[in-house]
Design a protein around this motif. Structure first.
Motif, mmCIF file in Angstrom:
data_model
loop_
_atom_site.group_PDB
_atom_site.id
_atom_site.type_symbol
_atom_site.label_atom_id
_atom_site.label_comp_id
_atom_site.label_asym_id
_atom_site.label_seq_id
_atom_site.Cartn_x
_atom_site.Cartn_y
_atom_site.Cartn_z
ATOM 1 N N SER A 93 8.208 -9.544 -8.755
ATOM 2 C CA SER A 93 7.139 -8.877 -8.012
ATOM 3 C C SER A 93 7.501 -8.744 -6.532
ATOM 4 C CB SER A 93 5.818 -9.633 -8.164
ATOM 5 O OG SER A 93 5.940 -10.964 -7.702
ATOM 6 N N GLY A 94 8.096 -9.790 -5.946
ATOM 7 C CA GLY A 94 8.498 -9.704 -4.540
ATOM 8 C C GLY A 94 9.552 -8.633 -4.309
ATOM 9 N N ALA A 95 10.546 -8.555 -5.203
ATOM 10 C CA ALA A 95 11.600 -7.543 -5.054
ATOM 11 C C ALA A 95 11.033 -6.136 -5.220
ATOM 12 C CB ALA A 95 12.704 -7.797 -6.073
ATOM 13 N N LYS A 96 10.099 -5.949 -6.137
ATOM 14 C CA LYS A 96 9.516 -4.617 -6.344
ATOM 15 C C LYS A 96 8.699 -4.178 -5.136
ATOM 16 C CE LYS A 96 9.386 -4.992 -11.380
ATOM 17 N NZ LYS A 96 8.531 -5.179 -12.577
ATOM 18 N N VAL A 97 8.021 -5.122 -4.491
ATOM 19 C CA VAL A 97 7.247 -4.780 -3.295
ATOM 20 C C VAL A 97 8.181 -4.322 -2.179
ATOM 21 C CG1 VAL A 97 5.813 -5.735 -1.458
ATOM 22 C CG2 VAL A 97 5.276 -6.248 -3.838
ATOM 23 N N VAL A 98 9.226 -5.091 -1.923
ATOM 24 C CA VAL A 98 10.134 -4.772 -0.812
ATOM 25 C C VAL A 98 10.917 -3.488 -1.099
ATOM 26 C CG1 VAL A 98 12.125 -5.566 0.505
ATOM 27 C CG2 VAL A 98 10.327 -7.183 -0.137
ATOM 28 N N LEU A 99 11.539 -3.400 -2.268
ATOM 29 C CA LEU A 99 12.337 -2.215 -2.592
ATOM 30 C C LEU A 99 11.450 -0.984 -2.786
ATOM 31 C CD1 LEU A 99 14.949 -3.734 -5.078
ATOM 32 C CD2 LEU A 99 15.271 -3.124 -2.673
ATOM 33 N N GLY A 100 10.265 -1.170 -3.372
ATOM 34 C CA GLY A 100 9.362 -0.036 -3.558
ATOM 35 C C GLY A 100 8.945 0.570 -2.233
ATOM 36 N N MET A 101 8.617 -0.284 -1.263
ATOM 37 C CA MET A 101 8.247 0.218 0.063
ATOM 38 C C MET A 101 9.433 0.910 0.732
ATOM 39 S SD MET A 101 6.210 0.660 2.615
ATOM 40 C CE MET A 101 4.753 -0.390 2.564
ATOM 41 N N ALA A 102 10.635 0.314 0.644
ATOM 42 C CA ALA A 102 11.816 0.915 1.279
ATOM 43 C C ALA A 102 12.136 2.275 0.671
ATOM 44 C CB ALA A 102 13.008 -0.031 1.132
ATOM 45 N N LEU A 103 12.100 2.378 -0.651
ATOM 46 C CA LEU A 103 12.387 3.651 -1.302
ATOM 47 C C LEU A 103 11.300 4.681 -1.004
ATOM 48 C CD1 LEU A 103 13.682 2.391 -4.770
ATOM 49 C CD2 LEU A 103 15.018 3.562 -3.008
ATOM 50 N N ALA A 104 10.051 4.231 -0.924
ATOM 51 C CA ALA A 104 8.964 5.159 -0.613
ATOM 52 C C ALA A 104 9.114 5.723 0.799
ATOM 53 C CB ALA A 104 7.615 4.456 -0.765
ATOM 54 N N LEU A 105 9.510 4.884 1.745
ATOM 55 C CA LEU A 105 9.750 5.376 3.107
ATOM 56 C C LEU A 105 10.871 6.409 3.119
ATOM 57 C CD1 LEU A 105 9.509 2.033 5.120
ATOM 58 C CD2 LEU A 105 7.848 3.903 5.104
ATOM 59 N N ASP A 176 14.993 -6.190 -14.650
ATOM 60 C CA ASP A 176 13.555 -5.912 -14.638
ATOM 61 C C ASP A 176 13.159 -5.158 -13.374
ATOM 62 O OD1 ASP A 176 10.649 -6.428 -14.044
ATOM 63 O OD2 ASP A 176 10.742 -7.473 -15.956
ATOM 64 N N VAL A 177 13.712 -5.569 -12.242
ATOM 65 C CA VAL A 177 13.423 -4.873 -10.979
ATOM 66 C C VAL A 177 13.953 -3.449 -11.027
ATOM 67 C CG1 VAL A 177 13.931 -4.847 -8.507
ATOM 68 C CG2 VAL A 177 13.354 -7.010 -9.646
ATOM 69 N N TRP A 178 15.171 -3.267 -11.540
ATOM 70 C CA TRP A 178 15.742 -1.914 -11.646
ATOM 71 C C TRP A 178 14.851 -1.008 -12.488
ATOM 72 C CZ3 TRP A 178 17.336 0.812 -15.971
ATOM 73 C CH2 TRP A 178 18.047 1.992 -15.717
ATOM 74 N N LYS A 179 14.320 -1.550 -13.551
ATOM 75 C CA LYS A 179 13.505 -0.728 -14.433
ATOM 76 C C LYS A 179 12.124 -0.453 -13.855
ATOM 77 C CE LYS A 179 11.776 -0.281 -19.145
ATOM 78 N NZ LYS A 179 10.593 0.436 -18.636
ATOM 79 N N GLY A 180 11.538 -1.418 -13.156
ATOM 80 C CA GLY A 180 10.151 -1.285 -12.726
ATOM 81 C C GLY A 180 9.929 -0.838 -11.303
ATOM 82 N N VAL A 181 10.988 -0.780 -10.480
ATOM 83 C CA VAL A 181 10.780 -0.439 -9.078
ATOM 84 C C VAL A 181 10.326 1.009 -8.903
ATOM 85 C CG1 VAL A 181 13.143 0.343 -8.575
ATOM 86 C CG2 VAL A 181 11.776 -0.737 -6.775
ATOM 87 N N GLY A 182 10.616 1.868 -9.888
ATOM 88 C CA GLY A 182 10.192 3.262 -9.782
ATOM 89 C C GLY A 182 8.683 3.396 -9.740
ATOM 90 N N LEU A 183 7.973 2.605 -10.531
ATOM 91 C CA LEU A 183 6.510 2.662 -10.517
ATOM 92 C C LEU A 183 5.969 2.184 -9.182
ATOM 93 C CD1 LEU A 183 3.866 3.160 -12.002
ATOM 94 C CD2 LEU A 183 4.016 0.822 -12.910
ATOM 95 N N ALA A 184 6.542 1.105 -8.656
ATOM 96 C CA ALA A 184 6.118 0.624 -7.340
ATOM 97 C C ALA A 184 6.369 1.675 -6.271
ATOM 98 C CB ALA A 184 6.867 -0.666 -7.005
ATOM 99 N N THR A 185 7.485 2.374 -6.368
ATOM 100 C CA THR A 185 7.812 3.421 -5.396
ATOM 101 C C THR A 185 6.800 4.552 -5.437
ATOM 102 O OG1 THR A 185 10.168 2.900 -5.623
ATOM 103 C CG2 THR A 185 9.596 5.011 -4.642
ATOM 104 N N ILE A 186 6.425 4.989 -6.636
ATOM 105 C CA ILE A 186 5.454 6.070 -6.770
ATOM 106 C C ILE A 186 4.099 5.662 -6.194
ATOM 107 C CG2 ILE A 186 4.165 7.457 -8.440
ATOM 108 C CD1 ILE A 186 7.054 8.338 -8.002
ATOM 109 N N ILE A 187 3.695 4.421 -6.429
ATOM 110 C CA ILE A 187 2.421 3.940 -5.880
ATOM 111 C C ILE A 187 2.469 3.927 -4.357
ATOM 112 C CG2 ILE A 187 0.886 1.941 -5.726
ATOM 113 C CD1 ILE A 187 1.686 1.260 -8.606
ATOM 114 N N TYR A 188 3.591 3.474 -3.800
ATOM 115 C CA TYR A 188 3.726 3.461 -2.344
ATOM 116 C C TYR A 188 3.790 4.875 -1.777
ATOM 117 C CZ TYR A 188 4.254 -1.504 -1.310
ATOM 118 O OH TYR A 188 4.012 -2.829 -1.110
ATOM 119 N N ILE A 189 4.451 5.781 -2.474
ATOM 120 C CA ILE A 189 4.500 7.167 -2.005
ATOM 121 C C ILE A 189 3.090 7.745 -1.925
ATOM 122 C CG2 ILE A 189 5.180 9.510 -2.666
ATOM 123 C CD1 ILE A 189 7.800 8.358 -3.692
ATOM 124 N N ALA A 190 2.283 7.490 -2.966
ATOM 125 C CA ALA A 190 0.902 7.963 -2.957
ATOM 126 C C ALA A 190 0.118 7.359 -1.796
ATOM 127 C CB ALA A 190 0.227 7.627 -4.287
#
Length: 304
Positions: A93-105, A176-190
């Motif tokens: 969860s921590g990795a998805k938050v950090v990477l999701g925000m970075a990819l969304a930016l 798991d992070v590789w597979k799930g970070v895309g969803l976190a990224t989409i949420i952050y983009i929104a």
């Protein structure tokens, strides 16, 4: 003359409210959802709590009280699974938050092929978890895997990703992070694109740099997205089973076992009461962590 107080009183107690209070439809509309929720959640949950207190099989059951729970916490392998579950949930969860925000930016900035890159980042979310697990099992093979062969070209001796006890759980968490970070990224983009452009324009006028805009505008105003990503990722991490089972089956030994895989192994061995007690422990663990965390995050969001 009609005063403001009279107008408010009429608005609060007028005919529309009376008609709405007398209407049976809002109450009846709850029944289908309540029936489905009761059959698919309430009944199985109550039944699981009861069977966790018994030693049962398909044909009979014997009440044993808390014996299954005592056995659960006395078994080193079960306690190891509980510890691994917490580690796995926090890391993923921590990795998805950090990477999701970075990819969304990155994917909300003015870069070429932005739409195509968004599709690429989200694609792993659509792939079967079992398929991902089997694919990375081959890629992470310590002798013939593409990852270690690529590292060998650079002069690096790759580890036994799934065979080394110190690497197995972390390796599955990375997949798991590789597979799930895309969803976190989409949420952050929104969350980022919903921020009014006036804030960024005012920040530019004031001379704020990229870091100041991120810290003072994006980070606080994207808090709802952060709360959503944390809750969804943490629930998924604590309940994870299929990826771990496809890649390591809890091995080597018990080093990558989580509660869900331990429950499955106990069920395979015929210890149905013990496996049911494990399900109850997992349910209580997720509830005890996610419920107060969700309330805290939502309260912080309201205060902002």
């Amino acid at each position: 003359m009609v005063t403001l107080t009279d107008a408010r009183g009429r608005a609060g107690t007028g005919a529309p409210s009376t008609a709405r209070a007398r209407s049976p439809y809002p109450h009846w509309f709850y029944l289908p959802a309540a029936a489905i929720y009761g059959v698919l959640f309430i009944v199985p949950t109550v039944t699981s709590f009861w069977f966790s207190l018994t030693r049962w099989s398909v044909f009979d059951s014997t009440f044993v009280g808390l014996e299954n729970f005592v056995t659960f916490f006395r078994e080193p392998a079960l306690v190891k699974g509980l510890t691994n579950t917490l580690i796995y949930g926090v890391v993923t969860s921590g990795a998805k938050v950090v990477l999701g925000m970075a990819l969304a930016l990155l994917l909300t900035s003015q870069i070429a092929a932005r739409g195509w890159l968004r599709s690429v980042v989200f694609f792993p979310v659509l792939v079967s978890t079992i398929g991902v697990g089997l694919t990375f099992t081959v890629l992470m093979n310590p002798e013939r895997g593409l990852i270690n062969q690529s590292l060998a070209v650079l002069g690096i001796d790759g580890p036994g990703w799934l065979t080394d006890p110190s690497w197995a759980l972390l390796s599955v968490a990375l997949v798991d992070v590789w597979k799930g970070v895309g969803l976190a990224t989409i949420i952050y983009i929104a969350g980022i694109v919903s921020i009014p452009a006036e804030y960024f324009e005012a920040a530019k006028v004031d001379g704020a740099g990229a870091w100041a805009r991120f810290r003072n505008i994006i980070l606080p105003l994207a808090r709802p997205a952060t709360a959503t990503v944390i809750i969804l990722s943490l629930i998924g991490g604590l309940r994870s089973f299929d990826l771990i089972w496809a890649m390591t089956r809890g091995g080597p030994g018990f080093t990558s076992d989580v509660i869900a895989s331990v429950i499955y192994k106990q069920y395979q061995a015929g210890f149905y009461g013990l496996s049911t007690a494990g399900n109850v422990v997992l349910f209580l663990l997720v509830t005890a962590i996610v419920f107060p965390l969700s309330r805290w995050l939502n309260r912080r969001e309201v205060e902002m």
